[in-house]
Design a protein around this motif. Structure first.
Motif, PDB file in Angstrom:
ATOM      1  N   GLU A   1       0.716  -1.192   0.018  1.00 61.09           N
ATOM      2  CA  GLU A   1       0.004   0.017   0.122  1.00 61.09           C
ATOM      3  C   GLU A   1       0.965   1.362   0.092  1.00 61.09           C
ATOM      4  O   GLU A   1       0.426   2.254  -0.824  1.00 61.09           O
ATOM      5  CB  GLU A   1      -1.011  -0.013   1.312  1.00 61.09           C
TER       6      GLU A   1
ATOM      7  N   TYR B   1      -3.316   3.997  -7.160  1.00 60.13           N
ATOM      8  CA  TYR B   1      -3.971   3.794  -5.663  1.00 60.13           C
ATOM      9  C   TYR B   1      -4.874   4.363  -5.455  1.00 60.13           C
ATOM     10  O   TYR B   1      -5.869   3.411  -4.672  1.00 60.13           O
ATOM     11  CB  TYR B   1      -2.548   4.215  -4.859  1.00 60.13           C
TER      12      TYR B   1
ATOM     13  N   ILE C   1      -6.905  -2.597  -1.763  1.00 57.81           N
ATOM     14  CA  ILE C   1      -5.613  -2.700  -1.358  1.00 57.81           C
ATOM     15  C   ILE C   1      -5.611  -3.338   0.046  1.00 57.81           C
ATOM     16  O   ILE C   1      -5.063  -4.486   0.324  1.00 57.81           O
ATOM     17  CB  ILE C   1      -4.779  -1.722  -1.682  1.00 57.81           C
TER      18      ILE C   1
END
Length: 232
Positions: free
Chosen positions: A85, A96, A103
């Motif tokens: 992450e 992201y 995630i």
């Protein structure tokens, strides 16, 4: 290559595929597979976590009491997920943001904790690493294939947004297969993910049944015909 390694490859990529057979990790698999880029990003993250956690569990398995092994395994998995992450946030920030909550949810992927408990905790480090690699590749392959199906049907493209994962140079990877004035929402939204996953599972079951029927067919050899001649 030994028979054990062949079996690990077969189990991870086909016979015991975590997505197609075990049906594990379906929540992120169905949620973020709208494009190949998202699918590839999540698949690589899951692969890294599987590989790292399997190796770590195999290393510490002799020192972890059986009574607390599951919490320890979860902490190991969570550590690798946190690493992924942070790295993704630093180097692929837009991807992201696109993957979002899915995630950190890798921690809850039963395929990872399942391999740690069922295989890595009972085998050597090299075998555990190879098992994690094959299971991760099997999960990644299904993710990318499902993402390609949905992106192609929904947008008419492949590798759209690849630069989010691979950098600006990857913009050249975008392929426009067909031009569409409007997006095919059924393929992009969640129902399309369920339908696509069902088709992949059905295809695998069909191939397995076909192979099994071919193996079950009796092999009959034609006996040579005897030639009979009369004696006068």
């Amino acid at each position: 290559m030994t028979e054990q390694l062949r079996d690990i490859i077969n189990q991870g990529l086909w016979k015991n595929n975590p997505a197609l057979v075990q049906l594990l990790g379906l929540c992120p698999l169905l949620a973020v597979s709208a494009t190949v880029t998202n699918a590839l990003g999540l698949g690589l993250a899951t692969l890294f976590v599987l590989l790292g956690s399997n190796v770590t569990v195999a290393i510490v398995r002799e020192w972890v009491p059986k009574e607390i092994r599951i919490p320890v395994f979860v902490m190991i998995i969570a550590a690798f997920v946190t690493m992924i992450e942070l790295l993704m946030n630093a180097f692929s920030h837009e991807l992201y943001l696109s993957l979002g909550i899915f995630i950190p949810l890798i921690v809850t992927n039963c395929a990872i904790i399942g391999r740690a408990e069922a295989f890595a905790s009972k085998n050597s480090v090299p075998l555990a690493a190879f098992d994690g690699l094959m299971m991760g590749l099997g999960f990644l392959a299904v993710l990318v294939l499902l993402g390609a199906m949905r992106e192609l049907l929904g947008q008419g493209t492949l590798f759209d947004g690849a630069h989010l994962l691979l950098g600006d140079w990857a913009k050249v990877l975008r392929i426009e297969i067909m031009q569409t004035e409007t997006k095919f929402l059924l393929a992009i939204l969640s129902p399309g993910a369920f339908l696509g996953m069902g088709l992949l599972i059905a295809l695998k079951n069909y191939i397995d049944a076909k192979q099994q029927s071919q193996q079950d067919e009796p092999i009959t050899e034609k006996a040579p015909r005897a030639r009979v001649t009369s004696l006068d």
